[in-house]
Design an enzyme around this catalytic site. Sequence first.
Site, PDB file in Angstrom:
ATOM      1  N   THR A 143      39.235 -44.431  19.264  1.00  0.00           N
ATOM      2  CA  THR A 143      40.216 -43.340  19.239  1.00  0.00           C
ATOM      3  C   THR A 143      41.522 -43.860  18.651  1.00  0.00           C
ATOM      4  OG1 THR A 143      41.676 -41.900  20.500  1.00  0.00           O
ATOM      5  CG2 THR A 143      40.766 -43.735  21.709  1.00  0.00           C
ATOM      6  N   ASP A 145      44.167 -42.726  19.583  1.00  0.00           N
ATOM      7  CA  ASP A 145      45.147 -42.569  20.665  1.00  0.00           C
ATOM      8  C   ASP A 145      45.344 -43.856  21.471  1.00  0.00           C
ATOM      9  OD1 ASP A 145      45.201 -39.915  19.873  1.00  0.00           O
ATOM     10  OD2 ASP A 145      43.748 -39.294  21.390  1.00  0.00           O
ATOM     11  N   ARG A 283      65.543 -31.265  10.928  1.00  0.00           N
ATOM     12  CA  ARG A 283      64.251 -30.918  10.335  1.00  0.00           C
ATOM     13  C   ARG A 283      63.134 -31.534  11.173  1.00  0.00           C
ATOM     14  NH1 ARG A 283      67.037 -28.053   7.667  1.00  0.00           N
ATOM     15  NH2 ARG A 283      67.110 -27.862   5.392  1.00  0.00           N
ATOM     16  N   HIS A 289      46.864 -34.866  11.021  1.00  0.00           N
ATOM     17  CA  HIS A 289      45.619 -35.587  10.735  1.00  0.00           C
ATOM     18  C   HIS A 289      45.750 -36.662   9.675  1.00  0.00           C
ATOM     19  CE1 HIS A 289      44.470 -32.005  12.924  1.00  0.00           C
ATOM     20  NE2 HIS A 289      43.414 -32.690  13.324  1.00  0.00           N
ATOM     21  N   ARG A 292      44.764 -39.833  11.063  1.00  0.00           N
ATOM     22  CA  ARG A 292      43.350 -40.159  11.261  1.00  0.00           C
ATOM     23  C   ARG A 292      42.655 -40.495   9.950  1.00  0.00           C
ATOM     24  NH1 ARG A 292      41.686 -35.773  15.386  1.00  0.00           N
ATOM     25  NH2 ARG A 292      40.136 -35.190  13.845  1.00  0.00           N
TER      26      ARG A 292
HETATM   27  O1  F6P Z   1      42.033 -37.809  20.044  1.00  0.00           O
HETATM   28  C1  F6P Z   1      42.400 -37.924  18.708  1.00  0.00           C
HETATM   29  C2  F6P Z   1      43.267 -36.777  18.290  1.00  0.00           C
HETATM   30  O2  F6P Z   1      43.655 -36.988  16.940  1.00  0.00           O
HETATM   31  C3  F6P Z   1      44.487 -36.526  19.168  1.00  0.00           C
HETATM   32  O3  F6P Z   1      45.531 -37.435  18.945  1.00  0.00           O
HETATM   33  C4  F6P Z   1      44.803 -35.098  18.831  1.00  0.00           C
HETATM   34  O4  F6P Z   1      45.479 -34.448  19.884  1.00  0.00           O
HETATM   35  C5  F6P Z   1      43.444 -34.497  18.634  1.00  0.00           C
HETATM   36  O5  F6P Z   1      42.562 -35.547  18.334  1.00  0.00           O
HETATM   37  C6  F6P Z   1      43.408 -33.472  17.518  1.00  0.00           C
HETATM   38  O6  F6P Z   1      42.139 -32.919  17.453  1.00  0.00           O
HETATM   39  P1  F6P Z   1      41.656 -31.914  16.305  1.00  0.00           P
HETATM   40  O7  F6P Z   1      41.000 -32.765  15.244  1.00  0.00           O
HETATM   41  O8  F6P Z   1      40.695 -31.019  16.982  1.00  0.00           O
HETATM   42  O9  F6P Z   1      42.850 -31.198  15.761  1.00  0.00           O
END
Ligand code: F6P
Length: 365
Positions: A143, A145, A283, A289, A292
Site C-alpha cells: 500500500t 499508505d 490555492r 492518483h 500511485r
Molecule cells: O489505499 C490507497 C489509496 O490510494 C488511499 O490513499 C486512497 O484513499 C484510496 O486508495 C483511493 O482509492 P480509489 O483508487 O478508489 O480512489
Amino acid sequence: MSARPIRRIAINTGGGDAPGLNAVIRAVVLAATQRGWEVYGIRKGYGGLLGDDVIVPLDRQAVRGITHLGGTILGTTNRGNPFEWAVEGPDGKLVAIDRSDEVVEAFRRHGLDALIAVGGDGSLQIACRLMQKGVPVVGVPKTIDNDLAVTEVTFGFQTAVQTATEALDKLHSTAESHERVFLVEVMGRHTGWIALEAGISGTCDVILIPEIPYDIDRVCEKIQARYAEGRRFAIVVVAEGARPRNGQVTLVEEAQPGHAARYGGIAERLAREIYEKTGRETRSLVLGHLQRGGSPIAYDRYIGLRFGGAAVRLVEAGAFGQMVALQNGEVVAVPIESAVAEIKRVDPNGDAVRTAREMGVSFGD
Ligand code: F6P
C-alpha cells in the site's frame, strides 16, 4: 504446518495499485518456475475466479521487462471483495452478497495448491477469511499508505513520497512568485505517513495529519507569522484523512456496499477557510492518483522483489496464513492476522514529528 508438494500456484493483486506490484509478480514467477511450479495470475483481484475476468498462465516470458513498470499486469480492484460483492438489489440500490464459496470452488477446480495474495489491509483481511475456508494463502503487504502494522514499510510508499515531494518542490517557486498560500492534499486514508515524510522532505510550513487534529486558527497563525517575517508564501501539506479538532474527515463518497468511503476535499475546504480568515490568496491542489502511478523508485522495486521471493519460500515451507514483512531490514514471516489487527499510525511524539517541529513546522495544534 507441514510442507506439502506444490505444483501449481496462483497470485493476485487486490485493492489500490502501488508502484512495485510488478516487481513482486516477477519475483514470484521466476522463483516458482525455478522450482518447477506452474504459476497462474488471477486477474482483477478475485474477478478471475468469479467469471468477472480470467486467470492467465504466467511464465518467464510473461514477466520480462516489468520490474520498472507502475501498476499491475494482473489488474486490480478495490471493489472486488468476494465476501461483500456488490450487486444491484431489486430496488436498484447496491447490496452486498457473499461469493466466497465460489472463489474456494474455482480455486479447487483450477487445481491450485496455494495463493499468494498481494494487497493492503482490506485484501489481507479477505486472504485471512479465505484461509479459514481452506484456501492455503501467503500474504504480501502492499500500500502506498504505509499503514500496515507489523511491517516497517510497504512497497509503493516511498515512490508516493517521492512524487509528493517533487510536487511540493515545484510549487515553491510559483507560490513565492505569486505570494500565495498553497494547500496540497495527499493520500493516506486514516494515516499521515505520506504527508509527514513528503512534508518534511519538501520543507512545508504546515503539515496536517489525521493523528494530530488541527485547529484552523493555529494554521492561520503560522501562515501569518511567515508573511510577517517577510517569507510571503506558505505551503501546507494536508493528508486526505486530516480533520479539525472535534470535527469530521472530509469525504467525496460515503462507504457503499462492497467498497469503503472515499476521502477527498479537505484541501479545498481549508483553502476557503484560510482565505476567509487571512485574506491571503490561497490555492489548493489534490495530488490524487499521481501518487500511485509511474515507475517504482529503486527501493520499492528492491522490496517488491524481495517480498516476492520470500513469499515463494513460505509457500514451499507450507507456511500458510503467514505474510512477508520487513523488520530490522530483514524479510521475515508474520501471521497475516497480526498485520490486519491494527493500523500503523504516525506517532505524534515520535522523532519525525519532533524534528519537524524543531524545524519550525506547524501541525496546526
Ligand atoms: O489505499 C490507497 C489509496 O490510494 C488511499 O490513499 C486512497 O484513499 C484510496 O486508495 C483511493 O482509492 P480509489 O483508487 O478508489 O480512489
